[in-house]
Design a protein around this motif. Structure first.
Motif, mmCIF file in Angstrom:
data_model
loop_
_atom_site.group_PDB
_atom_site.id
_atom_site.type_symbol
_atom_site.label_atom_id
_atom_site.label_comp_id
_atom_site.label_asym_id
_atom_site.label_seq_id
_atom_site.Cartn_x
_atom_site.Cartn_y
_atom_site.Cartn_z
ATOM 1 N N ALA A 5 0.836 -1.196 0.000
ATOM 2 C CA ALA A 5 0.000 0.000 0.000
ATOM 3 C C ALA A 5 0.873 1.250 0.000
ATOM 4 N N PRO A 6 0.442 2.307 -0.708
ATOM 5 C CA PRO A 6 1.203 3.561 -0.679
ATOM 6 C C PRO A 6 1.206 4.164 0.714
ATOM 7 N N ALA A 7 2.201 4.981 0.978
ATOM 8 C CA ALA A 7 2.355 5.570 2.311
ATOM 9 C C ALA A 7 1.127 6.368 2.720
ATOM 10 N N SER A 8 0.509 7.062 1.763
ATOM 11 C CA SER A 8 -0.662 7.877 2.093
ATOM 12 C C SER A 8 -1.836 7.013 2.533
ATOM 13 N N ALA A 9 -1.974 5.825 1.937
ATOM 14 C CA ALA A 9 -3.039 4.910 2.345
ATOM 15 C C ALA A 9 -2.745 4.321 3.720
ATOM 16 N N LEU A 10 -1.495 3.968 3.955
ATOM 17 C CA LEU A 10 -1.114 3.444 5.265
ATOM 18 C C LEU A 10 -1.355 4.477 6.361
ATOM 19 N N ALA A 11 -1.168 5.753 6.032
ATOM 20 C CA ALA A 11 -1.401 6.811 7.016
ATOM 21 C C ALA A 11 -2.868 6.859 7.429
ATOM 22 N N VAL A 12 -3.772 6.618 6.478
ATOM 23 C CA VAL A 12 -5.200 6.579 6.795
ATOM 24 C C VAL A 12 -5.496 5.409 7.727
ATOM 25 N N SER A 13 -4.934 4.255 7.408
ATOM 26 C CA SER A 13 -5.135 3.073 8.239
ATOM 27 C C SER A 13 -4.648 3.315 9.667
ATOM 28 N N ARG A 14 -3.476 3.918 9.788
ATOM 29 C CA ARG A 14 -2.932 4.190 11.124
ATOM 30 C C ARG A 14 -3.781 5.218 11.864
ATOM 31 N N ALA A 15 -4.278 6.227 11.138
ATOM 32 C CA ALA A 15 -5.087 7.261 11.779
ATOM 33 C C ALA A 15 -6.377 6.674 12.350
ATOM 34 N N VAL A 16 -7.008 5.779 11.591
ATOM 35 C CA VAL A 16 -8.227 5.142 12.095
ATOM 36 C C VAL A 16 -7.903 4.268 13.303
ATOM 37 N N HIS A 80 -20.351 7.563 21.138
ATOM 38 C CA HIS A 80 -19.018 7.829 20.600
ATOM 39 C C HIS A 80 -19.074 7.626 19.092
ATOM 40 N N TRP A 81 -18.588 8.626 18.342
ATOM 41 C CA TRP A 81 -18.593 8.506 16.886
ATOM 42 C C TRP A 81 -17.675 7.367 16.458
ATOM 43 N N ILE A 82 -18.120 6.588 15.465
ATOM 44 C CA ILE A 82 -17.345 5.453 14.960
ATOM 45 C C ILE A 82 -17.198 5.588 13.453
ATOM 46 N N ASP A 83 -15.994 5.455 12.963
ATOM 47 C CA ASP A 83 -15.768 5.462 11.523
ATOM 48 C C ASP A 83 -16.393 4.217 10.912
ATOM 49 N N ALA A 84 -17.194 4.398 9.858
ATOM 50 C CA ALA A 84 -17.921 3.272 9.264
ATOM 51 C C ALA A 84 -17.044 2.380 8.400
ATOM 52 N N GLY A 85 -15.832 2.831 8.079
ATOM 53 C CA GLY A 85 -14.885 1.981 7.368
ATOM 54 C C GLY A 85 -14.898 2.096 5.862
ATOM 55 N N GLU A 86 -15.679 3.052 5.309
ATOM 56 C CA GLU A 86 -15.766 3.106 3.849
ATOM 57 C C GLU A 86 -14.438 3.469 3.192
ATOM 58 N N THR A 87 -13.686 4.382 3.794
ATOM 59 C CA THR A 87 -12.393 4.748 3.212
ATOM 60 C C THR A 87 -11.411 3.587 3.313
ATOM 61 N N LEU A 88 -11.441 2.884 4.431
ATOM 62 C CA LEU A 88 -10.572 1.712 4.584
ATOM 63 C C LEU A 88 -10.878 0.668 3.514
ATOM 64 N N GLU A 90 -12.253 1.197 0.565
ATOM 65 C CA GLU A 90 -11.828 1.727 -0.733
ATOM 66 C C GLU A 90 -10.323 1.578 -0.936
ATOM 67 N N LEU A 91 -9.568 1.700 0.151
ATOM 68 C CA LEU A 91 -8.111 1.632 0.057
ATOM 69 C C LEU A 91 -7.574 0.207 0.166
ATOM 70 N N GLY A 92 -8.478 -0.762 0.366
ATOM 71 C CA GLY A 92 -8.064 -2.158 0.362
ATOM 72 C C GLY A 92 -7.777 -2.776 1.711
ATOM 73 N N PHE A 93 -8.057 -2.062 2.796
ATOM 74 C CA PHE A 93 -7.813 -2.609 4.133
ATOM 75 C C PHE A 93 -9.066 -3.355 4.602
ATOM 76 N N LEU A 94 -9.287 -4.514 4.029
ATOM 77 C CA LEU A 94 -10.536 -5.242 4.223
ATOM 78 C C LEU A 94 -10.737 -5.667 5.672
ATOM 79 N N GLU A 95 -9.710 -6.234 6.295
ATOM 80 C CA GLU A 95 -9.861 -6.713 7.672
ATOM 81 C C GLU A 95 -10.149 -5.558 8.627
ATOM 82 N N GLN A 96 -9.452 -4.455 8.441
ATOM 83 C CA GLN A 96 -9.672 -3.307 9.315
ATOM 84 C C GLN A 96 -11.060 -2.712 9.081
ATOM 85 N N ALA A 97 -11.496 -2.666 7.823
ATOM 86 C CA ALA A 97 -12.844 -2.186 7.518
ATOM 87 C C ALA A 97 -13.888 -3.080 8.174
ATOM 88 N N HIS A 98 -13.629 -4.380 8.171
ATOM 89 C CA HIS A 98 -14.560 -5.326 8.790
ATOM 90 C C HIS A 98 -14.650 -5.087 10.294
#
Length: 276
Positions: A5-16, A80-88, A90-98
């Motif tokens: 994954a590109p660094a920018s995508a990994l940054a999203v994963s880490r932020a979530v 508590h607000w929860i990220d629904a995982g749509e960006t994850l 889209e970026l291919g982080f299937l397990e984290q989105a799940h």
């Protein structure tokens, strides 16, 4: 796959993972998500703002809340607000989105409100379609709706009436709300109920509407393409020479606004909250 994954995508994963949202912000900008007073048992609807409305365009989330209150609807938010995982996803982080999706479904089922409103077509599509079809998570028993659909029902029932607005308005169809969920008429019905408003259409609209550039994870992985798409969409929407451009998503609003004069584009609830 994560190593590729590109660094920018990994940054999203880490932020979530670290902050619970793709922006890496410590808390939502929309203050009601940080106030226990707005968690109301027994409410008629639960408002689930997407990340953009919660963290980047809080005025759109607040406008939605104001419209609901004006119509006499008791609304609540999750504790508590929860990220629904749509960006994850889209970026291919299937397990984290799940994992995110499981958190969302659990939180929605723990709430005693069964009508869930989304002001983003992306989050609406994610929960209604991707959760059961891609991630195997049932949302049965929950009534999922976009705010424009709910507002259209309130207009039809006479619970929302608007002051006159002398303006030409072009509506932009967000990709996932339109092509993904088939919601085209509801926002136009709401806008058409405003006295004095003239609703205009660009050459490419509804199923053929032009993308604002905000989908598919592009803002993180290809910001230049996102900017070019926003410029293209803005130019198309400006062809009918509207006074205002209105869209059904805070996410789309942000991208279109980057290519338009300040104040030229509004999220749907922002416009109608100003004519109540």
């Amino acid at each position: 796959a994560r190593r590729k994954a590109p660094a920018s995508a990994l940054a999203v994963s880490r932020a979530v993972a670290d902050y619970g949202n793709p922006y890496g912000d410590p808390a939502p900008a929309w203050e009601r998500l940080n106030a226990t007073a707005d968690v109301r048992p027994g409410a008629e609807v639960l408002y689930f703002p997407d990340g953009h409305a919660a963290f980047r365009e809080p005025q759109a989330a607040e406008a939605t809340w104001q419209v609901l209150q004006h119509a006499g609807i008791t609304a609540t938010v999750l504790p508590h607000w929860i990220d629904a995982g749509e960006t994850l996803l889209e970026l291919g982080f299937l397990e984290q989105a799940h994992r995110q999706a499981r958190h969302v479904v659990s939180a929605l089922r723990e709430c005693d409100t069964r009508v869930v409103l989304f002001s983003s077509g992306d989050t609406y599509h994610m929960v209604a379609e991707e959760y059961p079809e891609t991630l195997g998570l049932s949302v049965e028993g929950l009534t999922l709706r976009h705010t424009s659909e709910f507002f259209a029902d309130l207009v039809a029932a006479g619970r929302l009436r608007f002051k006159p607005l002398d303006a030409r308005v072009t509506y932009h169809d967000p990709c996932r709300l339109g092509r993904g969920m088939g919601v085209y008429d509801a926002p136009r019905q709401v806008l058409s109920a405003i006295p004095g408003l003239t609703l205009t259409e660009p050459p490419w609209t509804r199923e053929r509407a032009v993308c604002c550039g905000g989908g598919g994870g592009m803002p993180w992985t290809n910001p230049d393409l996102t900017a070019a798409a926003a410029e293209n969409a803005a130019a198309m929407l400006a062809l009918p020479q509207p006074d205002l451009i209105v869209t059904g998503s805070a996410h789309c609003k942000s991208h279109l606004a980057s290519a338009l004069p300040e104040g030229k584009v509004l999220e749907l609830a922002e416009l109608i909250s100003g004519v109540l």
